[in-house]
Design an enzyme around this catalytic site. Structure first.
Site, PDB file in Angstrom:
ATOM      1  N   LYS A  72       0.846  -1.203   0.000  1.00  0.00           N
ATOM      2  CA  LYS A  72       0.000   0.000   0.000  1.00  0.00           C
ATOM      3  C   LYS A  72       0.879   1.249   0.000  1.00  0.00           C
ATOM      4  O   LYS A  72       1.925   1.279   0.651  1.00  0.00           O
ATOM      5  CB  LYS A  72      -0.916  -0.018   1.240  1.00  0.00           C
ATOM      6  N   SER A 106      -9.703   2.263   2.908  1.00  0.00           N
ATOM      7  CA  SER A 106      -8.783   2.969   2.034  1.00  0.00           C
ATOM      8  C   SER A 106      -7.828   2.064   1.262  1.00  0.00           C
ATOM      9  O   SER A 106      -7.249   2.505   0.280  1.00  0.00           O
ATOM     10  CB  SER A 106      -7.965   3.950   2.861  1.00  0.00           C
ATOM     11  N   SER A 110      -9.999  -0.078   7.083  1.00  0.00           N
ATOM     12  CA  SER A 110      -9.433   0.071   5.742  1.00  0.00           C
ATOM     13  C   SER A 110      -8.812  -1.176   5.125  1.00  0.00           C
ATOM     14  O   SER A 110      -8.477  -1.172   3.942  1.00  0.00           O
ATOM     15  CB  SER A 110      -8.394   1.195   5.733  1.00  0.00           C
TER      16      SER A 110
END
Lengths: 473, 482
Positions: free
Chosen positions: B74, B149, B173
């Site tokens: 990420k 997210s 997330s």
């Protein structure tokens, strides 16, 4: 006399003497090339987290102890949020709600009268980086960013610049002796802010205060407080008032200058630092730190006096920590401490200053020093002798006796021998004897000169003088 | 070439035998990613370096199960010399000078970093649509969000590009996008994984975790990234266990609590039905399941907003244009530099959260809101403690709906928080939470179940997760064919 009573509170920032910074493994150093003592944590890089340096907690405990503060057993850190280029994360990690120490005091002595200066609180925080302004550019040196600080805040309990100076001197001496900080104001490792207000009567509420920031020396603290009292007095006398404000001391002007009027609602949005868990201070930690606190200046002065050291020597010794530490090693010996202190503060100090050495850099071991003190005390050595052999004493490992032999110093220490010489001289100089007996003191000095000449300076002058006086009766 | 979809142990055997080389896996991964370019799963690809690393590994001994395996990271996790943007314009030229601790650990195992995945800007959002680089798409339906997210990591795992990805989870997330895309996502116990080198959103809630196609891979990656880190004082000293050790073990006699709030009418009926059917299956296999009342769950979102936005407003203060990232040109003063850099660099949602967060911490508000939220948060943790005295797991649905459309309006700022209403309590209490795919809705969009464990009970959660995985035996490949 001013018709106003000043009220003064002092905030002091001192940089702690740690190996590394408070929240990173970068070296804590001064005077290095700009931005050479820096890593990603000090730069406030994304993703970085603080790791609390244990040494800082220990020095915090130490400072709290010597300042007679209560110690917070469970504490945390807070974030103080404000934007400024010298503040790498745009928040400073500090202790707002749980300062490590609180409710302490420092005792000062003013003309024999003791007074306690009360400490409101002392907390741990990180230093900012150093900014230098060049024309329209600002240069940032992050070597200082993250250097551990303690901020020590007094209550508004001082009433004169003199008291403020005494407090700072005492504070500096304590922190320096306890090895908390090197307290060099000229290098910024100790910085002071003074809060000053005045009022008519003690029963009145405190007047509007002005804070004078970042004063660079103790004498300037005194000067800036006086100037500020003067300024406020004039204003009040003219029926004027002023707003709470921040000022700075301008060295060249020798006066304080307005920086900014305090804005209302200055809001640092404090909240507990989530990256550092609670710090628990155990009794064991406190005890362990206490063991590392050396004898403090007040106690040293007391001890030296009791050992027969003169007031002036006591003061001078305590002003020089390395000499005082050296002296402290002798406290259990049976020697003449006044002679020992004279030696250290006289010729030995002169040598050390000239050669830019500490006493610990010389070869003067405790045993050799004790030998030297005894030889001086029993007048085997004269101070002239000492000057001749001092370099050898401080630079070689030979025993003092061997050095004396090598240098051919053979003092006449035999009373009888000296008395013989003196008798001869008295017989040979009847006029001078007569002059002396008629009250001309100078005559005895002439006779002494003759004695020294006759013995080629090998008699102890003190001893010779004693015998000469006797013989002249 | 379909090596990357094989079980990890098979890939490992092939590598050991020399039948395939790491470079074959890397090339395959990039082929898959490039043919799925429109999914927008990545912000930055690491192709040259990944190929070079694969070649470098050729001479080395295949010494662990994850050796030579591609992984996606990420983009809020710092990778040395590889651009890390947190999906923000303010960092779109930011090349880190150090590796996050988890990245160091991944590199130690000789895993190969394929690229940096798309996400909500600074992880602020629940659909990855606040990304400066545009939203990633859901592989099950390209008109749908993949959640957020960690949307890019979810997309790349669901689309079978790579077997492993790292996500971060501040308020759901990892688990919510995992649910929307039909993958396994674990948010470990707060403190289990180091946060050093992760661009902070809300420090007291942020935690990294693995996102994978199956439970075993998930546990294997957790084995690698867990452990105390001297750079993160909030990381736990607790010893790292083998998180795979209970996989495939029986669940007979296990006690499971289902909080009524999690099965209330805030959740779509289709999802409730699916979860109920799983509960039935668990009961049939000897688990004891009780519906329970739990206090504070309905307050979690409000408390979360206060804490997360308060902390975020401070964490994001460092992006000022002075030391790294975007820097406004020709500022008139340093204030001007701050204003221009941050105005240009931050997106709308990030600015909104910084402003609300600053307000929440201002003056007396800190007492009224932030400190109070912290104290109720403790109460919430205590409430979970009570449940875990009697139960091994707390379960429920992960999300209230399945993935919605990419073009659904974004004008309701509280919507993005309500998407995470079921997963946020776990962050608030510092507990571990796991999403397990349990089926599909009528539009064949994945439905996820949320397994909550007691602190540091990740291995136990994988036991239940793997049991459900095995029993349901779903086809979780969006293109079909398992």
């Amino acid at each position: 006399m001013s018709k106003y009573i000043p009220t003064i509170g002092i905030e002091v920032h001192v940089e702690l003497k740690t190996k590394t910074k408070i929240f990173s493994s970068s070296e804590n150093g001064y005077g290095q090339m700009a931005n050479s003592l820096v890593n990603e944590v000090d730069l406030g890089y994304p993703g970085t987290l603080p790791t609390l340096n244990e040494e800082v907690i220990n020095l915090g405990i130490k400072a709290a102890t010597i300042l007679n503060c209560k110690i917070r057993k469970q504490m945390f850190f807070d974030r103080k949020n404000y934007f400024y280029p010298d503040n790498p994360k745009n928040y400073q990690i500090t202790q707002n709600r749980t300062p490590i120490g609180y409710d302490g005091y420092v005792e000062i002595e003013d003309n024999g009268v003791k007074k306690k200066i009360y400490i409101e609180e002392m907390h741990i925080e990180e230093d900012t980086c150093k900014s230098t302004h060049r024309k329209d550019k600002t240069l940032l040196d992050f070597n200082r960013a993250g250097v551990p600080l303690i901020e020590i805040v007094t209550k508004p309990c001082m009433t004169s610049s003199h008291e403020a100076k005494l407090y700072l001197e005492k504070l500096k001496e304590l922190l320096f002796y306890a090895d908390v900080s090197d307290c060099k104001m000229e290098e910024g490792s100790m910085r002071a802010d003074a809060n000053v207000s005045i009022r008519k009567n003690e029963s009145d509420p405190f007047g509007t205060k002005a804070e004078i920031k970042n004063i660079g020396s103790i004498s300037n603290v005194g000067l800036s407080i006086e100037k500020e009292i003067e300024r406020q007095t004039k204003l009040y006398d003219n029926g004027e008032t002023f707003k709470e404000q921040t000022r700075r001391f301008d060295d060249k002007l020798g006066d304080t200058v307005l920086m900014r009027v305090k804005e209302t609602g200055n809001d640092y949005r404090y909240f507990p630092e989530p990256d550092i868990p609670f710090v628990i201070i155990t009794d064991e930690m406190i005890e362990n730190v206490k063991k590392t606190i050396p004898m403090l200046p007040d106690e040293r002065r007391e001890v030296y006096k009791n050992l027969g050291v003169s007031d002036i020597n006591t003061t001078k010794l305590v002003q020089n920590r390395s000499l005082s530490d050296y002296f402290n090693e002798l406290l259990n010996e049976k020697i003449n401490f006044q002679v020992a202190s004279n030696l250290l503060l006289g010729d030995i100090s002169a040598y050390l200053n000239k050669n830019e050495k500490l006493i610990t850099d010389t070869t003067l071991s405790k045993d050799r020093f004790l030998e030297l003190v005894k030889l001086m005390d029993d007048k085997t050595l004269t101070s002239k002798n000492l000057k001749d052999i001092l370099d050898d004493i401080l630079e070689s490992d030979k025993s003092i006796k061997d050095i004396i032999k090598e240098k051919g110093i053979e003092n006449i220490t035999d009373d009888k021998e000296i008395r013989e010489v003196i008798k001869t001289i008295i017989e040979a100089n009847p006029e001078s004897v007569n002059d002396y007996k008629n009250g001309h003191d100078r005559a005895i000095k002439f006779l002494m000169g003759q004695v020294m000449k006759e013995t080629k300076g090998k008699v102890n002058p003190g001893l010779a003088m004693e015998i000469l006086t006797e013989e002249l009766k | 070439m379909k090596y990357l979809e094989k079980p990890i142990k098979e890939i490992n055997d092939l590598l050991k035998k020399g039948t395939i080389k790491p470079i074959d896996l890397v090339e395959e991964a990039f082929e898959r990613i490039e043919s799925d370019k429109d999914l927008n799963a990545y912000i930055t690809l690491n192709k040259e370096e990944a190929l070079e690393k694969a070649r470098e590994l050729e001479g080395k001994e295949v010494d662990n199960l994850l050796f030579g395996i591609p992984i996606a990271i990420k983009d809020n996790i710092l990778t040395k010399d590889l651009r890390t943007t947190a999906a923000s314009h303010i960092l779109d030229n930011f090349i880190p000078i150090y590796d996050a601790t988890v990245v160091e650990k991944i590199k130690e195992k000789n895993m190969i970093i394929i690229g940096k995945t798309n996400m909500d800007e600074f992880a602020m959002g629940s659909s990855s649509r606040t990304s400066y680089f545009g939203a990633p798409k859901n592989p099950w339906n390209n008109n749908k969000i993949s959640g957020g997210s960690s949307g890019g990591s979810a997309t790349t795992i669901a689309a079978r590009h790579v077997p492993f990805a790292l996500g971060s989870d501040t308020g759901g997330s990892i688990r919510q996008p995992a649910s929307y895309t039909g993958i396994v996502g674990m948010k470990p116990t707060y403190g289990r994984v180091s946060r050093y080198g992760v661009i902070a959103f809300a420090s007291s809630l942020d935690q990294l975790g693995p996102m994978t196609q199956n439970v075993l891979n998930n546990a294997l990656l957790l084995n690698v990234i867990s452990g105390h880190d001297s750079h993160d004082m909030t990381s736990s000293h607790r010893e790292v266990e083998d998180y795979t050790r209970l996989i495939g073990k029986d669940i007979k006699g296990k006690k499971i609590a289902v909080p009524k709030f999690l099965m209330s009418d805030i959740v779509d009926s289709e999802i409730i039905e699916k979860i109920e059917s799983v509960i039935e299956m668990l009961k049939e296999n000897g688990a004891v399941v009780d519906y329970v009342d739990m206090k504070y769950l309905d307050n979690a979102v409000t408390l979360y907003q206060i804490i997360a936005m308060g902390e975020a407003s401070s964490n994001l203060a460092r992006f000022d244009g002075i030391r790294y990232g975007l820097s406004a040109k020709d500022p008139k003063s340093h204030e001007d530099l701050y204003l221009e850099t941050r105005r240009e660099g931050f997106g709308k949602e990030v600015k909104r959260r910084i402003m609300v967060g600053s307000y929440l911490l201002s003056g007396d508000n800190a007492k009224t809101y932030y400190n109070k939220a912290l104290s109720i948060r403790d109460d919430m943790a205590t409430e979970f403690d009570k449940v875990f005295e009697k139960y091994d797991y707390v379960i429920g649905p992960t999300t209230t709906t399945t993935a919605y459309n990419l073009d659904d309006p974004m004008d309701d700022p509280s919507k993005s928080f309500m998407d995470d209403v079921l997963v946020i309590p776990v962050n608030m209490a510092g507990l571990p939470g796991l999403n397990i795919p349990v089926g599909f809705d009528k539009n064949h969009m994945p439905i996820g179940m949320h397994i909550i464990g007691n602190k540091f009970q990740e291995a136990e959660m994988y036991r239940l997760g793997s049991f459900i995985e095995k029993e349901l035996d779903l086809d979780l490949n969006p293109k079909g064919g398992k």
